[in-house]
Design a protein around this motif. Structure first.
Motif, PDB file in Angstrom:
ATOM      1  N   LEU A   1      16.649  -1.068 -12.176  1.00 30.20           N
ATOM      2  CA  LEU A   1      17.860  -0.239 -12.148  1.00 30.20           C
ATOM      3  C   LEU A   1      17.777   0.867 -13.199  1.00 30.20           C
ATOM      4  CD1 LEU A   1      20.834  -2.734 -11.667  1.00 30.20           C
ATOM      5  CD2 LEU A   1      19.717  -1.297  -9.950  1.00 30.20           C
ATOM      6  N   ALA A   2      17.287   0.520 -14.385  1.00 27.33           N
ATOM      7  CA  ALA A   2      17.147   1.522 -15.448  1.00 27.33           C
ATOM      8  C   ALA A   2      16.136   2.594 -15.055  1.00 27.33           C
ATOM      9  CB  ALA A   2      16.736   0.847 -16.750  1.00 27.33           C
ATOM     10  N   LEU A   3      15.020   2.171 -14.435  1.00 30.76           N
ATOM     11  CA  LEU A   3      14.024   3.149 -13.988  1.00 30.76           C
ATOM     12  C   LEU A   3      14.595   4.061 -12.910  1.00 30.76           C
ATOM     13  CD1 LEU A   3      10.833   0.906 -13.872  1.00 30.76           C
ATOM     14  CD2 LEU A   3      11.258   2.837 -15.411  1.00 30.76           C
ATOM     15  N   ILE A   4      15.341   3.500 -11.974  1.00 38.19           N
ATOM     16  CA  ILE A   4      15.971   4.310 -10.926  1.00 38.19           C
ATOM     17  C   ILE A   4      16.922   5.315 -11.564  1.00 38.19           C
ATOM     18  CG2 ILE A   4      17.561   4.263  -8.955  1.00 38.19           C
ATOM     19  CD1 ILE A   4      16.289   1.441  -8.305  1.00 38.19           C
ATOM     20  N   GLY A   5      17.716   4.865 -12.529  1.00 36.18           N
ATOM     21  CA  GLY A   5      18.625   5.775 -13.231  1.00 36.18           C
ATOM     22  C   GLY A   5      17.876   6.891 -13.943  1.00 36.18           C
ATOM     23  N   GLY A   6      16.791   6.549 -14.623  1.00 34.86           N
ATOM     24  CA  GLY A   6      15.988   7.564 -15.310  1.00 34.86           C
ATOM     25  C   GLY A   6      15.366   8.554 -14.341  1.00 34.86           C
TER      26      GLY A   6
ATOM     27  N   ILE B   1      10.015   8.167  -5.818  1.00 34.54           N
ATOM     28  CA  ILE B   1       9.867   6.867  -6.472  1.00 34.54           C
ATOM     29  C   ILE B   1      11.207   6.140  -6.513  1.00 34.54           C
ATOM     30  CG2 ILE B   1       9.284   5.658  -8.608  1.00 34.54           C
ATOM     31  CD1 ILE B   1       7.233   7.869  -9.173  1.00 34.54           C
ATOM     32  N   ALA B   2      12.278   6.847  -6.855  1.00 36.51           N
ATOM     33  CA  ALA B   2      13.602   6.212  -6.918  1.00 36.51           C
ATOM     34  C   ALA B   2      13.981   5.623  -5.564  1.00 36.51           C
ATOM     35  CB  ALA B   2      14.653   7.221  -7.377  1.00 36.51           C
ATOM     36  N   LEU B   3      13.771   6.385  -4.494  1.00 37.11           N
ATOM     37  CA  LEU B   3      14.124   5.893  -3.160  1.00 37.11           C
ATOM     38  C   LEU B   3      13.253   4.708  -2.740  1.00 37.11           C
ATOM     39  CD1 LEU B   3      14.812   9.256  -1.295  1.00 37.11           C
ATOM     40  CD2 LEU B   3      16.485   7.585  -2.146  1.00 37.11           C
ATOM     41  N   THR B   4      12.029   4.656  -3.229  1.00 42.22           N
ATOM     42  CA  THR B   4      11.151   3.514  -2.954  1.00 42.22           C
ATOM     43  C   THR B   4      11.595   2.296  -3.752  1.00 42.22           C
ATOM     44  OG1 THR B   4       9.299   4.986  -2.477  1.00 42.22           O
ATOM     45  CG2 THR B   4       8.749   2.715  -3.047  1.00 42.22           C
ATOM     46  N   LEU B   5      11.982   2.519  -5.003  1.00 40.43           N
ATOM     47  CA  LEU B   5      12.366   1.402  -5.864  1.00 40.43           C
ATOM     48  C   LEU B   5      13.660   0.715  -5.434  1.00 40.43           C
ATOM     49  CD1 LEU B   5      11.674   2.323  -9.602  1.00 40.43           C
ATOM     50  CD2 LEU B   5      10.651   0.510  -8.233  1.00 40.43           C
ATOM     51  N   ILE B   6      14.536   1.406  -4.750  1.00 37.71           N
ATOM     52  CA  ILE B   6      15.817   0.790  -4.378  1.00 37.71           C
ATOM     53  C   ILE B   6      15.597  -0.435  -3.489  1.00 37.71           C
ATOM     54  CG2 ILE B   6      17.997   1.124  -3.131  1.00 37.71           C
ATOM     55  CD1 ILE B   6      17.930   4.052  -4.298  1.00 37.71           C
ATOM     56  N   PRO B   7      14.944  -0.313  -2.329  1.00 32.51           N
ATOM     57  CA  PRO B   7      14.748  -1.531  -1.524  1.00 32.51           C
ATOM     58  C   PRO B   7      13.804  -2.529  -2.190  1.00 32.51           C
ATOM     59  CG  PRO B   7      13.610   0.330  -0.511  1.00 32.51           C
ATOM     60  CD  PRO B   7      14.429   0.879  -1.642  1.00 32.51           C
ATOM     61  N   VAL B   8      12.794  -2.037  -2.911  1.00 29.78           N
ATOM     62  CA  VAL B   8      11.858  -2.930  -3.603  1.00 29.78           C
ATOM     63  C   VAL B   8      12.618  -3.814  -4.588  1.00 29.78           C
ATOM     64  CG1 VAL B   8       9.990  -2.982  -5.307  1.00 29.78           C
ATOM     65  CG2 VAL B   8       9.809  -1.490  -3.309  1.00 29.78           C
ATOM     66  N   THR B   9      13.537  -3.238  -5.323  1.00 27.53           N
ATOM     67  CA  THR B   9      14.304  -3.981  -6.318  1.00 27.53           C
ATOM     68  C   THR B   9      15.090  -5.118  -5.678  1.00 27.53           C
ATOM     69  OG1 THR B   9      14.435  -2.038  -7.729  1.00 27.53           O
ATOM     70  CG2 THR B   9      16.085  -3.746  -8.092  1.00 27.53           C
TER      71      THR B   9
ATOM     72  N   ILE C   1       0.838  -1.207   0.000  1.00 32.13           N
ATOM     73  CA  ILE C   1       0.000   0.000   0.000  1.00 32.13           C
ATOM     74  C   ILE C   1       0.869   1.253   0.000  1.00 32.13           C
ATOM     75  CG2 ILE C   1      -1.669   1.335   1.360  1.00 32.13           C
ATOM     76  CD1 ILE C   1      -2.892  -1.438   2.142  1.00 32.13           C
ATOM     77  N   ALA C   2       1.914   1.259   0.833  1.00 33.49           N
ATOM     78  CA  ALA C   2       2.799   2.426   0.894  1.00 33.49           C
ATOM     79  C   ALA C   2       3.488   2.666  -0.449  1.00 33.49           C
ATOM     80  CB  ALA C   2       3.834   2.251   1.997  1.00 33.49           C
ATOM     81  N   SER C   3       4.008   1.610  -1.061  1.00 34.66           N
ATOM     82  CA  SER C   3       4.669   1.798  -2.350  1.00 34.66           C
ATOM     83  C   SER C   3       3.650   2.216  -3.414  1.00 34.66           C
ATOM     84  CB  SER C   3       5.431   0.539  -2.772  1.00 34.66           C
ATOM     85  OG  SER C   3       4.582  -0.571  -2.894  1.00 34.66           O
ATOM     86  N   GLY C   4       2.435   1.691  -3.336  1.00 30.85           N
ATOM     87  CA  GLY C   4       1.389   2.110  -4.267  1.00 30.85           C
ATOM     88  C   GLY C   4       1.085   3.591  -4.147  1.00 30.85           C
ATOM     89  N   LEU C   5       1.039   4.084  -2.923  1.00 28.09           N
ATOM     90  CA  LEU C   5       0.780   5.515  -2.720  1.00 28.09           C
ATOM     91  C   LEU C   5       1.938   6.370  -3.240  1.00 28.09           C
ATOM     92  CD1 LEU C   5      -0.907   5.449   0.803  1.00 28.09           C
ATOM     93  CD2 LEU C   5      -1.995   5.957  -1.410  1.00 28.09           C
TER      94      LEU C   5
END
Length: 138
Positions: A107-112, A73-81, A47-51
């Motif tokens: 990784l590509a999305l985080i970079g973008g 979003i980038a900071l959320t994606l790091i641990p999710v990845t 739910i948190a990542s969805g928000l």
């Protein structure tokens, strides 16, 4: 060139807005999957990542503090990845390949997203956006 920047923002935002819909409308199933990967407090995490994906995606799409949306979003994606796509743990070759593809995609999305964060902080005005950057050239 403003149109190119807008199209890029829209395309990037759509990924996260669609993901947010899935996270928020199918949270039980997604939480079960996350729990199977060993994610603690899986339902709250989904739910948190969805928000974050929803608010960050809207921020990027509309050009409202685009830098904040991209960074969140980038900071959320790091641990999710690392939690959801640990390809190094897989023993099945097909599962390993699938997880590695998702890991690399993230990784590509985080970079973008980090690039978007950087670029929007170099600009005075975000092209075709509602506000300028929140952090305004750290």
């Amino acid at each position: 060139m403003d149109i190119v920047f807008l199209v890029a923002r829209v395309l990037l935002a759509v990924i996260f807005l669609l993901s947010a819909v899935g996270h928020l409308t199918q949270s039980k199933g997604m939480a079960q999957y996350a729990a199977s990967k060993g994610v603690p407090a899986a339902e709250a995490g989904v739910i948190a990542s969805g928000l974050v994906f929803l608010l960050g995606g809207l921020s990027i799409l509309l050009g409202i503090w685009t830098d904040l949306g991209a960074l969140a979003i980038a900071l959320t994606l790091i641990p999710v990845t690392f939690m959801m796509h640990p390809h190094w743990k897989e023993t099945d070759a097909q599962a390993k390949q699938g997880e590695q593809i998702h890991f690399n995609k993230n990784l590509a999305l985080i970079g973008g997203l980090l690039l978007l964060f950087y670029v929007t902080n170099q600009l005075q005005d975000i092209p075709v956006g509602i506000t300028g950057p929140l952090f305004d050239r750290w």
